[in-house]
Design an enzyme around this catalytic site. Structure first.
Site, short mmCIF file in Angstrom:
data_model
loop_
_atom_site.label_atom_id
_atom_site.label_comp_id
_atom_site.label_asym_id
_atom_site.label_seq_id
_atom_site.Cartn_x
_atom_site.Cartn_y
_atom_site.Cartn_z
N ASP A 405 33.57 46.93 27.47
CA ASP A 405 33.76 45.81 28.16
C ASP A 405 34.60 46.29 29.53
O ASP A 405 35.64 46.88 29.06
CB ASP A 405 34.67 44.44 27.43
CG ASP A 405 34.84 43.42 28.38
OD1 ASP A 405 35.92 43.31 28.78
OD2 ASP A 405 33.92 42.48 28.52
N ASN A 413 36.54 40.46 40.72
CA ASN A 413 35.42 39.60 41.21
C ASN A 413 36.40 38.73 42.31
O ASN A 413 36.19 38.57 43.54
CB ASN A 413 34.73 38.75 40.36
CG ASN A 413 33.40 39.34 39.89
OD1 ASN A 413 32.84 40.61 40.76
ND2 ASN A 413 32.72 39.04 38.84
N ASP A 422 28.91 43.34 41.71
CA ASP A 422 28.04 43.76 41.13
C ASP A 422 27.72 45.20 41.33
O ASP A 422 27.32 45.99 40.56
CB ASP A 422 26.61 43.12 41.80
CG ASP A 422 26.44 41.41 41.57
OD1 ASP A 422 27.17 41.10 40.56
OD2 ASP A 422 26.04 40.66 42.52
N GLU A 449 30.12 41.44 31.92
CA GLU A 449 30.56 42.92 32.17
C GLU A 449 30.49 43.62 30.77
O GLU A 449 31.06 44.63 30.68
CB GLU A 449 31.77 42.75 32.57
CG GLU A 449 33.01 42.05 31.63
CD GLU A 449 33.06 40.80 32.00
OE1 GLU A 449 33.97 39.81 31.61
OE2 GLU A 449 31.85 39.95 32.35
#
Length: 538
Positions: A405, A413, A422, A449
């Protein structure tokens, strides 16, 4: 019989004439070709000297003394070759001496400039070594005990000054050097104003104040001398080309003279042969013409059409002969129309097959590839994982999973935007995939993620080693992350492995890896956690 006898007499007479002309030709052209070959050697020697001068200019590792010896040897060879051409006409002597003397004088000037430039470069290398030693001292003082505020500011300013000095040593424009000098002087003024207390820092500041101005002052003379050396080299190169052109021109004149004599002799021989060949060729040409006409117009055309038709029936594709305006050409045209119709149908069928294959390939990629990260998606992973689980049950061998993870990805983000997020996921996925080299290993995007790695045949310890490599790989990407305590994007990994029992379910191993990942998150992220049990049968 009389005609045959006259033919033999004529042939004997022409043979004698040709032999006599041959002996005259050898005597006349011998001296011309010999002098032309010597002139060619002279041109080659001049080109060798020019090439050696160029190699001496661009060769970094070649010593100047060795280059000078080779140039001197080539010059001696050039002079010896020229003596073999004597006596020369006054015009040829002036043409060669016009460029020979200036060229050798230019060689001496170029050698002197190259030697002086090497001395300046040696001095610059010494200054590079001095800057490296000063940088080591700054680094050593910085890594010592806790520094006061003035000393900490001094370290940053000293590193900046050394950076400007290092950049000046590779700068090529005077304006660039002047800007770097101004920036470095500003840093030096700020350093000199700092209230330093540590003796080592004070000594280092004095050395920087003494050495850095010398670095900037020495760069401009080296650049000016380099430009002067380049100008001298260009002049030497031009003179070498002029000398080569002069020797080549002399060679060309000798070659033209020999060629003219050769052409005269050849013309005389051709006139002698023409009379004999004319009478012989008339009858031969009439006979051959008749045979050629019959063979080409009828037999050869039919054979060509027959071979083309047989080749097409065997799958080959030679052109079909349709030239002419008779039954043979019309037969070829009819067969060509049939072949074109068949080829058109075959091309349409092949195009349809290619389009179908491309559509099948696109559908397969859409069903098993994650569009964002370009690695396997969860559907593809589940299919491969179930197959490996059943194989491990049959063969009673170990199967390992690594659940990963991206740490603090929501904050990433929020800080950088979803487009950067992304791109981050894509880079991490490709880095993980690049570390897996065994056949059967797989990395897939598990969701959001999260990533999952399938490692058939590996034990818990082996899987842990692979997980450590994956952690290092992602760290080495050095993706900035200001909202992370580590300052860059990192992973948390959970490792689980087992030898599945016949009644075990594959979801158990996934759950073990997920719990290990959760424990790694609780322990502070940017690490891995391994489940303590090797058995996931329950």
């Amino acid at each position: 019989m009389l005609v045959f006898s006259l033919y033999l007499l004529s042939a004997s007479l022409f043979a004698y004439v040709i032999y006599h002309q041959y002996t005259v030709l050898v005597g006349t052209l011998g001296s011309h070709f010999e002098r032309a070959m010597i002139a060619a050697e002279l041109t080659r020697d001049a080109e060798s000297i020019a090439a050696e001068v160029y190699e001496l200019l661009v060769g970094n590792d070649r010593s100047i003394s060795a280059g000078n010896r080779r140039v001197d040897n080539l010059a001696q060879i050039y002079q010896a070759t020229r003596k073999r051409l004597e006596p020369l006409s006054e015009a040829d002597t002036q043409a060669l001496d016009r460029w020979q003397t200036p060229f050798f004088s230019s060689l001496d000037r170029l050698n002197e400039r190259l030697r002086a430039e090497q001395e300046l470069q040696a001095t610059q290398f010494q200054r590079v070594d001095m800057l490296f030693l000063l940088l080591q001292r700054v680094s050593t003082l910085e890594q010592g005990e806790a520094l006061p505020g003035a000393e900490r500011r001094f370290v940053g300013q000293a590193l900046a000054g050394l950076g400007y000095a290092a950049a000046a040593l590779s700068a090529e424009r005077p304006g660039h050097i002047a800007r770097l000098t101004r920036y470095c002087r500003q840093q030096m003024q700020e350093m000199m104003a700092l209230p330093l207390t540590h003796p080592d820092f004070i000594t280092l500041r004095e050395q920087l104040a003494q050495e850095l101005p010398d670095v900037f002052a020495s760069r401009s003379p080296l650049l000016r001398h380099g430009r002067a050396t380049l100008a001298t080299a260009r002049q030497t190169r031009v003179l070498a080309q002029k000398l080569t052109s002069a020797t080549f021109g002399y060679h060309q004149r000798l070659k033209v003279s020999a060629g003219e004599a050769l052409q005269q002799q050849k013309a005389l021989m051709h006139r002698s042969l023409a009379g004999l060949l004319s009478a012989s060729l008339v009858l031969v040409l009439i006979t051959l013409g008749a045979l050629f006409y019959i063979r080409r117009v009828i037999i050869q055309r039919i054979n060509r059409l027959s071979r083309a038709m047989q080749a097409h029936w065997q799958g080959e594709g030679p052109p079909i002969p349709i030239d002419g305006d008779d039954e043979i050409s019309r037969m070829g045209g009819t067969f060509e129309a049939f072949v074109r119709a068949r080829q058109s149908a075959e091309q349409k069928l092949a195009l349809a097959n290619r389009e179908l294959q491309q559509m099948n390939l696109s559908l397969h990629r859409l069903s098993e590839l994650d569009e964002l990260t370009q690695i396997a998606n969860r559907r593809c992973f589940d299919r491969h994982f179930q197959a490996e689980w059943r194989r491990a049950q049959r063969e009673k061998r170990s199967l390992a999973l690594i659940m990963g993870d991206v740490d603090d990805f929501k904050r990433y983000n929020d800080e950088y935007g979803h487009q950067c997020g992304d791109e981050c996921l894509h880079r991490v996925a490709q880095a993980l995939a690049g570390r897996l080299h065994r056949e059967g290993d797989m990395v897939a995007r598990y969701g959001g993620e999260e990533f999952i790695v399938l490692l058939p045949g590996l034990s818990r310890e082996q899987a842990r080693q692979v997980a450590e490599q994956l952690l290092t790989t992602v760290r080495e990407l050095n993706i900035p992350h200001r909202q992370s305590v580590h300052g860059r994007v990192t992973l948390s990994l959970g490792v689980a492995a087992c030898v599945p029992r016949p009644d075990a379910r594959f979801e158990t191993l996934v759950g073990e890896a997920d719990r290990a990942l959760y424990r790694a998150k609780e322990q502070g992220r940017n690490r891995l956690s391994v489940r303590p049990h090797d058995d996931a049968a329950g």
